[in-house]
Structures are given as structure tokens and as C-alpha cells.
Enzyme design. Structure first.
Site, PDB file in Angstrom:
ATOM      1  N   ARG A  36      11.485  -1.168  11.007  1.00  0.00           N
ATOM      2  CA  ARG A  36      10.466  -0.802  11.992  1.00  0.00           C
ATOM      3  C   ARG A  36      10.438  -1.785  13.152  1.00  0.00           C
ATOM      4  O   ARG A  36      10.630  -2.979  12.971  1.00  0.00           O
ATOM      5  CB  ARG A  36       9.086  -0.775  11.314  1.00  0.00           C
ATOM      6  CG  ARG A  36       8.784   0.581  10.702  1.00  0.00           C
ATOM      7  CD  ARG A  36       7.558   0.582   9.832  1.00  0.00           C
ATOM      8  NE  ARG A  36       6.424  -0.127  10.407  1.00  0.00           N
ATOM      9  CZ  ARG A  36       5.242  -0.226   9.799  1.00  0.00           C
ATOM     10  NH1 ARG A  36       5.064   0.347   8.609  1.00  0.00           N
ATOM     11  NH2 ARG A  36       4.258  -0.882  10.358  1.00  0.00           N
TER      12      ARG A  36
ATOM     13  N   ARG B  39      11.570  -5.419   4.866  1.00  0.00           N
ATOM     14  CA  ARG B  39      11.254  -3.993   4.642  1.00  0.00           C
ATOM     15  C   ARG B  39      12.243  -3.085   5.376  1.00  0.00           C
ATOM     16  O   ARG B  39      12.599  -3.325   6.525  1.00  0.00           O
ATOM     17  CB  ARG B  39       9.833  -3.691   5.130  1.00  0.00           C
ATOM     18  CG  ARG B  39       9.512  -2.197   5.105  1.00  0.00           C
ATOM     19  CD  ARG B  39       8.043  -1.910   5.114  1.00  0.00           C
ATOM     20  NE  ARG B  39       7.358  -2.317   6.331  1.00  0.00           N
ATOM     21  CZ  ARG B  39       6.034  -2.217   6.493  1.00  0.00           C
ATOM     22  NH1 ARG B  39       5.267  -1.742   5.521  1.00  0.00           N
ATOM     23  NH2 ARG B  39       5.491  -2.608   7.622  1.00  0.00           N
TER      24      ARG B  39
ATOM     25  N   ARG C 236      -0.041  -9.158  13.637  1.00  0.00           N
ATOM     26  CA  ARG C 236      -0.708  -8.135  12.812  1.00  0.00           C
ATOM     27  C   ARG C 236      -1.527  -8.778  11.705  1.00  0.00           C
ATOM     28  O   ARG C 236      -2.598  -8.298  11.360  1.00  0.00           O
ATOM     29  CB  ARG C 236       0.338  -7.175  12.222  1.00  0.00           C
ATOM     30  CG  ARG C 236       0.859  -6.168  13.259  1.00  0.00           C
ATOM     31  CD  ARG C 236       2.234  -5.627  12.912  1.00  0.00           C
ATOM     32  NE  ARG C 236       2.258  -4.938  11.640  1.00  0.00           N
ATOM     33  CZ  ARG C 236       3.338  -4.854  10.860  1.00  0.00           C
ATOM     34  NH1 ARG C 236       4.471  -5.420  11.237  1.00  0.00           N
ATOM     35  NH2 ARG C 236       3.287  -4.194   9.735  1.00  0.00           N
TER      36      ARG C 236
ATOM     37  N   ARG D 198      -9.489   0.414   8.841  1.00  0.00           N
ATOM     38  CA  ARG D 198      -9.002  -0.922   9.179  1.00  0.00           C
ATOM     39  C   ARG D 198     -10.032  -1.736   9.949  1.00  0.00           C
ATOM     40  O   ARG D 198      -9.767  -2.909  10.256  1.00  0.00           O
ATOM     41  CB  ARG D 198      -7.761  -0.774  10.061  1.00  0.00           C
ATOM     42  CG  ARG D 198      -6.443  -1.080   9.356  1.00  0.00           C
ATOM     43  CD  ARG D 198      -5.340  -0.870  10.377  1.00  0.00           C
ATOM     44  NE  ARG D 198      -4.133  -1.555  10.079  1.00  0.00           N
ATOM     45  CZ  ARG D 198      -3.093  -1.004   9.451  1.00  0.00           C
ATOM     46  NH1 ARG D 198      -3.161   0.219   8.986  1.00  0.00           N
ATOM     47  NH2 ARG D 198      -1.986  -1.698   9.293  1.00  0.00           N
TER      48      ARG D 198
ATOM     49  N   LYS E  93       0.826  -1.214   0.000  1.00  0.00           N
ATOM     50  CA  LYS E  93       0.000   0.000   0.000  1.00  0.00           C
ATOM     51  C   LYS E  93       0.858   1.261   0.000  1.00  0.00           C
ATOM     52  O   LYS E  93       0.644   2.175  -0.793  1.00  0.00           O
ATOM     53  CB  LYS E  93      -0.942   0.022   1.219  1.00  0.00           C
ATOM     54  CG  LYS E  93      -1.881  -1.169   1.309  1.00  0.00           C
ATOM     55  CD  LYS E  93      -2.783  -1.092   2.532  1.00  0.00           C
ATOM     56  CE  LYS E  93      -2.056  -1.080   3.866  1.00  0.00           C
ATOM     57  NZ  LYS E  93      -1.294  -2.335   4.151  1.00  0.00           N
TER      58      LYS E  93
HETATM   59  P1  ADP Z   1       2.207  -1.827   3.228  1.00  0.00           P
HETATM   60  O1  ADP Z   1       2.213  -0.329   3.200  1.00  0.00           O
HETATM   61  O2  ADP Z   1       1.001  -2.418   2.551  1.00  0.00           O
HETATM   62  O3  ADP Z   1       2.408  -2.389   4.597  1.00  0.00           O
HETATM   63  P2  ADP Z   1       4.781  -1.594   1.817  1.00  0.00           P
HETATM   64  O4  ADP Z   1       4.458  -0.757   0.656  1.00  0.00           O
HETATM   65  O5  ADP Z   1       5.522  -0.989   2.944  1.00  0.00           O
HETATM   66  O6  ADP Z   1       3.449  -2.338   2.357  1.00  0.00           O
HETATM   67  O7  ADP Z   1       5.581  -2.875   1.272  1.00  0.00           O
HETATM   68  C1  ADP Z   1       6.100  -3.868   2.174  1.00  0.00           C
HETATM   69  C2  ADP Z   1       7.475  -4.304   1.713  1.00  0.00           C
HETATM   70  O8  ADP Z   1       7.345  -5.061   0.495  1.00  0.00           O
HETATM   71  C3  ADP Z   1       8.434  -3.163   1.366  1.00  0.00           C
HETATM   72  O9  ADP Z   1       9.722  -3.562   1.742  1.00  0.00           O
HETATM   73  C4  ADP Z   1       8.318  -3.013  -0.159  1.00  0.00           C
HETATM   74  O10 ADP Z   1       9.532  -2.563  -0.723  1.00  0.00           O
HETATM   75  C5  ADP Z   1       8.016  -4.428  -0.585  1.00  0.00           C
HETATM   76  N1  ADP Z   1       7.096  -4.510  -1.739  1.00  0.00           N
HETATM   77  C6  ADP Z   1       6.066  -3.684  -2.052  1.00  0.00           C
HETATM   78  N2  ADP Z   1       5.429  -4.090  -3.175  1.00  0.00           N
HETATM   79  C7  ADP Z   1       6.069  -5.219  -3.577  1.00  0.00           C
HETATM   80  C8  ADP Z   1       5.881  -6.132  -4.687  1.00  0.00           C
HETATM   81  N3  ADP Z   1       4.906  -5.942  -5.590  1.00  0.00           N
HETATM   82  N4  ADP Z   1       6.727  -7.174  -4.790  1.00  0.00           N
HETATM   83  C9  ADP Z   1       7.726  -7.367  -3.873  1.00  0.00           C
HETATM   84  N5  ADP Z   1       7.944  -6.560  -2.809  1.00  0.00           N
HETATM   85  C10 ADP Z   1       7.131  -5.488  -2.666  1.00  0.00           C
HETATM   86  P1  ADP Z   2       1.346  -1.919   7.924  1.00  0.00           P
HETATM   87  O1  ADP Z   2       0.712  -1.467   6.648  1.00  0.00           O
HETATM   88  O2  ADP Z   2       2.687  -2.520   7.749  1.00  0.00           O
HETATM   89  O3  ADP Z   2       0.439  -2.767   8.756  1.00  0.00           O
HETATM   90  P2  ADP Z   2       0.932   0.701   9.160  1.00  0.00           P
HETATM   91  O4  ADP Z   2       2.048   1.660   9.097  1.00  0.00           O
HETATM   92  O5  ADP Z   2      -0.263   0.948   8.293  1.00  0.00           O
HETATM   93  O6  ADP Z   2       1.584  -0.708   8.883  1.00  0.00           O
HETATM   94  O7  ADP Z   2       0.401   0.559  10.638  1.00  0.00           O
HETATM   95  C1  ADP Z   2       1.293   0.289  11.710  1.00  0.00           C
HETATM   96  C2  ADP Z   2       0.498   0.173  13.015  1.00  0.00           C
HETATM   97  O8  ADP Z   2      -0.160   1.431  13.285  1.00  0.00           O
HETATM   98  C3  ADP Z   2      -0.636  -0.839  13.013  1.00  0.00           C
HETATM   99  O9  ADP Z   2      -0.178  -2.152  13.333  1.00  0.00           O
HETATM  100  C4  ADP Z   2      -1.565  -0.269  14.091  1.00  0.00           C
HETATM  101  O10 ADP Z   2      -1.066  -0.519  15.378  1.00  0.00           O
HETATM  102  C5  ADP Z   2      -1.451   1.227  13.837  1.00  0.00           C
HETATM  103  N1  ADP Z   2      -2.458   1.702  12.860  1.00  0.00           N
HETATM  104  C6  ADP Z   2      -2.228   2.242  11.638  1.00  0.00           C
HETATM  105  N2  ADP Z   2      -3.369   2.556  11.022  1.00  0.00           N
HETATM  106  C7  ADP Z   2      -4.382   2.201  11.880  1.00  0.00           C
HETATM  107  C8  ADP Z   2      -5.800   2.238  11.823  1.00  0.00           C
HETATM  108  N3  ADP Z   2      -6.450   2.702  10.747  1.00  0.00           N
HETATM  109  N4  ADP Z   2      -6.479   1.774  12.892  1.00  0.00           N
HETATM  110  C9  ADP Z   2      -5.866   1.306  13.983  1.00  0.00           C
HETATM  111  N5  ADP Z   2      -4.536   1.226  14.101  1.00  0.00           N
HETATM  112  C10 ADP Z   2      -3.789   1.665  13.062  1.00  0.00           C
END
Ligand code: ADP
Ligand code: ADP
Ligand code: ZN
Length: 215
Positions: A160, A127, A171, A88, A13
């Protein structure tokens, strides 16, 4: 363009939102980024949120709903926005629907990135994020030119706290229980498009752009 990027942790995302932000000149609203900034700033909200985040749990709905309601009223959201990591839970989605109605805004699309669980774990454990500019990388799938250093700003790359395998599994469980039902919520509203998030970053981007044209 007003859209939501839906999908589990690690689905891509943030990566895709940053690319769409550049292309359409609309802001990415990441509740995770906003919460991490509050943690770093040491605000009371940040302290409260940190305990939930470290445990792999969600921050209370009221906190994130308030954050997003305020953020959507800022001027840069007038032409559109990309919500990343919000909503979420179903109550968050309902609160968003009410807020958008109040502000006279309509969503154009909800794009759901679909990725297998084992791929998610591999993505999250590898990541890395730039400490200074926030750009994301992956040690294997999207590596920087020089290990540990940001291509864009030469900042230091960090991992992170919540990207440790045990917290990741927690998660993903929270996602399955609390966030997965949102696909049904937006499908009923006729807004949902599913995208194959297992492809490489560039082809996922192409699919998202195609879905936006069709929306
Ligand atoms: P999210 O915001 O949904 O948690 P991220 O955009 O941070 O996910 O992506 C998670 C990890 O996977 C990052 O290290 C990113 O570089 C990698 N990543 C994102 N899209 C892809 C993909 N299509 N294929 C492989 N790795 C990806
Ligand atoms: P990822 O896409 O890797 O799960 P985020 O950066 O979106 O990570 O979120 C990290 C953490 O922040 C989540 O595990 C949660 O604890 C909190 N968080 C983020 N967005 C929300 C939301 N919309 N509602 C509740 N908690 C959230
Ligand atoms: Zn950087």
C-alpha cells in the site's frame, strides 16, 4: 454477531476480521477497503479521500459516517457485521451509536487488539496485499508460498502507498490522538474487551473467539 474490531494500524484487524467473516458468515465492513475502492474507481469521494490517506490523516467524519450508515442497511448486514477501522474518532462512535439505535441494532462486543508501537511498524512495513482478491500477507509473519504471488488466486501482491515508514509514524500519531479515546467510550458502555494482539495470528484468533463467547 455485531462487533467492532478496535486497534491501531497494523494491529491485525483486517487479518482477524477475514477469519471471523468465514467462521460466522457475516460481512467485514472495512472503511479503508471501501475508501481504497473509491480511489481506484476515481469517484469524487475517492479523489477527496486519497489526499487524506496519502498524508496519513483521517478522512472527514461525515464521509465515513455516511459510508457506514449506507452499508449497514444492506441486506447482508441483517445477521451481523464486523466493523474494521471504523469508528476512529469519538464523533464517529457517537454517530454509529445513533445509527444503530435508529436501525434497532445492538453491538455485542468491541474487541480491542493491543500491540506495541515497534511491532506495528514492522507489521506495516512488511504488509502485502493481493491486487485481485485483497487477501493480506506479511513478508515474514504470514508469507505466501511463492514470493509476491497470492496463494488464493495467484494475483500479484502489492504494498500500500501509505505503508511507508514516514506515513506509518504519522498514522500511529493520529491513532494515539484521535482513536485511542474510543476504548474509554466503549468501556463506559460495558462493551470493551482487550485482547493481546502481540501473539501469533492463530492464538489471537483463539482469544477473540473466547472473548466473543464471554460477551
Ligand atoms: P490492520 O487491519 O489492523 O491494519 P492487518 O490485519 O492488515 O492490520 O495486519 C498488518 C500486517 O501484520 C499484515 O501484514 C498481517 O499479515 C500481519 N499480522 C497480522 N496479525 C499478526 C500477528 N498476530 N502477528 C504477526 N503479524 C501479524
Ligand atoms: P490501517 O488499519 O492500516 O490503518 P485502513 O485501511 O483502516 O488502514 O485505513 C487506511 C486509511 O483510510 C486511513 O489512514 C485513513 O486515511 C482512511 N480511513 C479508513 N477508515 C477511516 C475512518 N473510520 N475514519 C477516517 N479515515 C479513515
Ligand atoms: Zn488473491
Amino acid at each position: 454477531m455485531k462487533l467492532i474490531l478496535l486497534g491501531p494500524p497494523g494491529a491485525g484487524k483486517g487479518t482477524q476480521a477475514k477469519m471471523l467473516t468465514d467462521r460466522f458468515s457475516i460481512p467485514q465492513i472495512s472503511t479503508g477497503d471501501i475508501l481504497r475502492a473509491a480511489v481506484k474507481a476515481g469517484t469524487e469521494m475517492g479523489l477527496q479521500a486519497k489526499a487524506c490517506m496519502d498524508a496519513g490523516a483521517l478522512v472527514p467524519d461525515a464521509v465515513v459516517v455516511g459510508i457506514v450508515r449506507d452499508r449497514l442497511q444492506e441486506k447482508d448486514c441483517q445477521a451481523g457485521f464486523i466493523l474494521d477501522g471504523f469508528p476512529r474518532t469519538v464523533p464517529q462512535a457517537e454517530a454509529l451509536t445513533a445509527t444503530l439505535a435508529e436501525l434497532g441494532k445492538n453491538l455485542d462486543a468491541v474487541l480491542s487488539l493491543e500491540v506495541d508501537v515497534e511491532a506495528l511498524v514492522e507489521r506495516l512495513t512488511g504488509r502485502r496485499t493481493c491486487r485481485d482478491c485483497g487477501r493480506g500477507y506479511h513478508v515474514k509473519f504470514d508469507p505466501p508460498q511463492q514470493a509476491g504471488i497470492c496463494d488464493a488466486c495467484a494475483g500479484e501482491l502489492m504494498q500500500r502507498d501509505d505503508d511507508q515508514e514516514a506515513t506509518i509514524r504519522k498514522r500511529l500519531e493520529v491513532y494515539r490522538e484521535q482513536t485511542l479515546p474510543l476504548a474509554g467510550y466503549y468501556q463506559e458502555l460495558g462493551l470493551l474487551t482487550r485482547v493481546d494482539g502481540m501473539q501469533e495470528i492463530g492464538s489471537v484468533q483463539q482469544q477473540l473467539l473466547a472473548a466473543l463467547q464471554a460477551a
